[in-house]
Design an enzyme around this catalytic site. Structure first.
Site, PDB file in Angstrom:
ATOM      1  N   GLY A  11       0.813  -1.339   0.164  1.00 26.11           N
ATOM      2  CA  GLY A  11      -0.330   0.071  -0.227  1.00 26.11           C
ATOM      3  C   GLY A  11       0.755   1.296  -0.060  1.00 26.11           C
ATOM      4  O   GLY A  11       2.271   0.911   0.509  1.00 26.11           O
ATOM      5  N   ARG A  12       0.078   2.319  -0.554  1.00 26.68           N
ATOM      6  CA  ARG A  12       1.129   3.675  -0.196  1.00 26.68           C
ATOM      7  C   ARG A  12       1.798   3.927   1.649  1.00 26.68           C
ATOM      8  O   ARG A  12       2.330   4.253   1.343  1.00 26.68           O
ATOM      9  CB  ARG A  12      -0.349   4.976  -0.278  1.00 26.68           C
ATOM     10  N   PHE A 103       1.729   9.721  12.887  1.00 32.78           N
ATOM     11  CA  PHE A 103       2.541   9.522  13.371  1.00 32.78           C
ATOM     12  C   PHE A 103       3.352  10.584  12.688  1.00 32.78           C
ATOM     13  O   PHE A 103       5.003  11.014  13.814  1.00 32.78           O
ATOM     14  CB  PHE A 103       3.058   8.000  12.682  1.00 32.78           C
ATOM     15  N   HIS A 130      -8.283  15.280   3.199  1.00 36.53           N
ATOM     16  CA  HIS A 130      -7.844  14.127   2.903  1.00 36.53           C
ATOM     17  C   HIS A 130      -7.440  13.644   1.382  1.00 36.53           C
ATOM     18  O   HIS A 130      -8.805  13.715   0.883  1.00 36.53           O
ATOM     19  CB  HIS A 130      -7.820  12.609   3.577  1.00 36.53           C
ATOM     20  N   HIS A 131      -6.438  12.588   0.849  1.00 41.30           N
ATOM     21  CA  HIS A 131      -6.345  11.785  -0.372  1.00 41.30           C
ATOM     22  C   HIS A 131      -8.605  11.400  -1.008  1.00 41.30           C
ATOM     23  O   HIS A 131      -8.798  10.441  -0.011  1.00 41.30           O
ATOM     24  CB  HIS A 131      -5.629  10.974  -0.497  1.00 41.30           C
ATOM     25  N   LYS A 134      -9.299   7.896   0.395  1.00 46.74           N
ATOM     26  CA  LYS A 134      -9.356   7.098   2.237  1.00 46.74           C
ATOM     27  C   LYS A 134     -10.355   6.329   2.474  1.00 46.74           C
ATOM     28  O   LYS A 134     -11.581   7.303   2.042  1.00 46.74           O
ATOM     29  CB  LYS A 134      -8.825   8.415   2.906  1.00 46.74           C
TER      30      LYS A 134
HETATM   31  N1  NAD Z   1      -0.905   6.601  12.002  1.00 44.19           N
HETATM   32  C1  NAD Z   1      -0.577   7.534  10.788  1.00 44.19           C
HETATM   33  O1  NAD Z   1      -0.181   7.867  10.918  1.00 44.19           O
HETATM   34  C2  NAD Z   1      -1.797   7.171   9.215  1.00 44.19           C
HETATM   35  C3  NAD Z   1      -1.353   8.104   7.997  1.00 44.19           C
HETATM   36  C4  NAD Z   1      -1.805   7.896   6.616  1.00 44.19           C
HETATM   37  C5  NAD Z   1      -2.553   6.883   7.047  1.00 44.19           C
HETATM   38  N2  NAD Z   1      -2.672   6.049   7.802  1.00 44.19           N
HETATM   39  C6  NAD Z   1      -3.904   4.894   7.827  1.00 44.19           C
HETATM   40  O2  NAD Z   1      -3.071   3.684   7.207  1.00 44.19           O
HETATM   41  C7  NAD Z   1      -4.005   2.570   6.578  1.00 44.19           C
HETATM   42  C8  NAD Z   1      -3.364   2.412   5.377  1.00 44.19           C
HETATM   43  O3  NAD Z   1      -3.311   3.378   3.955  1.00 44.19           O
HETATM   44  P1  NAD Z   1      -2.879   3.591   2.520  1.00 44.19           P
HETATM   45  O4  NAD Z   1      -3.152   5.423   2.054  1.00 44.19           O
HETATM   46  O5  NAD Z   1      -1.575   2.701   2.429  1.00 44.19           O
HETATM   47  O6  NAD Z   1      -4.120   2.866   2.186  1.00 44.19           O
HETATM   48  P2  NAD Z   1      -3.690   1.596   0.659  1.00 44.19           P
HETATM   49  O7  NAD Z   1      -5.455   1.340   0.086  1.00 44.19           O
HETATM   50  O8  NAD Z   1      -2.956   2.328  -0.542  1.00 44.19           O
HETATM   51  O9  NAD Z   1      -3.168   0.305   0.965  1.00 44.19           O
HETATM   52  C9  NAD Z   1      -3.629  -0.947   2.156  1.00 44.19           C
HETATM   53  C10 NAD Z   1      -2.574  -2.090   1.657  1.00 44.19           C
HETATM   54  O10 NAD Z   1      -3.112  -2.900   2.840  1.00 44.19           O
HETATM   55  C11 NAD Z   1      -3.948  -3.944   2.086  1.00 44.19           C
HETATM   56  N3  NAD Z   1      -4.517  -5.284   2.111  1.00 44.19           N
HETATM   57  C12 NAD Z   1      -5.675  -5.654   2.469  1.00 44.19           C
HETATM   58  N4  NAD Z   1      -6.316  -6.617   3.352  1.00 44.19           N
HETATM   59  C13 NAD Z   1      -5.045  -6.469   3.974  1.00 44.19           C
HETATM   60  C14 NAD Z   1      -5.245  -7.781   5.047  1.00 44.19           C
HETATM   61  N5  NAD Z   1      -6.165  -8.782   5.290  1.00 44.19           N
HETATM   62  N6  NAD Z   1      -3.496  -7.843   5.284  1.00 44.19           N
HETATM   63  C15 NAD Z   1      -2.243  -7.119   5.279  1.00 44.19           C
HETATM   64  N7  NAD Z   1      -2.359  -6.197   4.361  1.00 44.19           N
HETATM   65  C16 NAD Z   1      -4.000  -5.993   3.703  1.00 44.19           C
HETATM   66  C17 NAD Z   1      -3.861  -3.765   0.844  1.00 44.19           C
HETATM   67  O11 NAD Z   1      -3.487  -5.031  -0.113  1.00 44.19           O
HETATM   68  C18 NAD Z   1      -3.247  -2.283   0.368  1.00 44.19           C
HETATM   69  O12 NAD Z   1      -1.678  -2.911  -0.571  1.00 44.19           O
HETATM   70  C19 NAD Z   1      -5.465   3.611   6.530  1.00 44.19           C
HETATM   71  O13 NAD Z   1      -6.098   3.255   7.282  1.00 44.19           O
HETATM   72  C20 NAD Z   1      -5.524   4.799   6.689  1.00 44.19           C
HETATM   73  O14 NAD Z   1      -6.518   6.145   7.059  1.00 44.19           O
HETATM   74  C21 NAD Z   1      -2.657   5.784   9.125  1.00 44.19           C
END
Ligand code: NAD
Length: 221
Positions: A11-12, A103, A130-131, A134
């Site tokens: 993921g991102r 974070f 947000h993008h 989300k």
């Molecule tokens: N805490 C922070 O500072 C912070 C910052 C940015 C994003 N986030 C959160 O992080 C999360 C991910 O964001 P993103 O933009 O990377 O999303 P994203 O959609 O780009 O990535 C999510 C990834 O999870 C994978 N996935 C799906 N099911 C899974 C499973 N059972 N086990 C493991 N991986 C699995 C998907 O295939 C995908 O590659 C979101 O909840 C977002 O809100 C938190």
């Protein structure tokens, strides 16, 4: 050497975490899990000391539960699910769980400054942006900010305003209003690298935390 597994590695956020772990001293990227990489989290738990999870609101609780039951520490960044169930799992486990809704150090400072302001100017509203891919709204950061402002005696008007547009990464503004004046505080994550020092710090510290379940980057600073 801390052996780190990244859940949601395709993921991102997950791919950015993989780069950060590889660049950090004292830790190694031991394994990646993601359905998009055809690797289940359960397959990597024997190879790692800490799992960093940035997956989805639907999968994060099960993922973190599997780690804790296997005795693997968790650093959790995924937002949009109920943390109370996870707290109960962590309290009954032999491993630690560290959760941060945001974070980025700038976002943590925004929350702390907001608490200070709320003691003097309690009425406020939150706009989080947000993008457009989300999945959850309002953001985990906004929910945490509401909790912290309320604890400081402030009054966040409902609802939190959530904007989802292409081009955005992660942004939040808190606007305080009083007789004849307003005060706005804003944080912008314009690149996902903004989250990485906090993630790396959490990976280093999670095993030694005094409690099984800890929420908030400010607890590590
Ligand atoms: N805490 C922070 O500072 C912070 C910052 C940015 C994003 N986030 C959160 O992080 C999360 C991910 O964001 P993103 O933009 O990377 O999303 P994203 O959609 O780009 O990535 C999510 C990834 O999870 C994978 N996935 C799906 N099911 C899974 C499973 N059972 N086990 C493991 N991986 C699995 C998907 O295939 C995908 O590659 C979101 O909840 C977002 O809100 C938190």
């Amino acid at each position: 050497m801390i052996r780190v597994g990244v859940s949601g590695a395709a993921g991102r956020m997950g791919s950015t975490v993989c780069d950060a772990v590889e660049a950090a001293e004292g830790m190694e990227l031991a394994a990646k899990a993601d359905p998009a990489l055809d690797t289940e989290l359960s397959a990597i738990l024997g190879e790692v000391d800490v799992v960093v999870d940035f997956s989805t609101p639907e999968t994060a609780l099960d993922n973190a539960t599997a780690c804790l039951r296997a005795g693997v520490h968790v650093v959790l960044g995924t937002t949009g699910f109920d943390l109370d169930a996870l707290r109960a799992v962590a309290d009954a486990s032999e491993a630690n769980c560290f959760v941060a809704p945001n974070f980025a150090i700038g976002a943590v400072l925004l929350m702390q400054v907001s608490q200070t302001i709320a003691r003097h100017m309690p009425e406020c509203e939150i706009v989080e942006l947000h993008h457009d891919r989300k999945l959850d709204a309002p953001s985990g950061t906004a929910k945490r900010t509401v909790e912290l402002i309320a604890a400081a005696g402030g009054n966040v008007h409902e609802p939190v305003h959530s904007v989802r547009l292409p081009g955005l990464v992660a942004h939040q503004e808190v606007i305080f209003g009083d007789e004849g004046q307003t005060l706005s505080v804003r944080h912008d994550s314009i690149d996902r690298v903004s989250f990485m020092p906090g993630v790396v710090l959490a990976v280093r510290r999670v095993a030694e935390l005094p409690d099984r379940f800890t929420v908030g980057l400010e607890k590590l600073l």
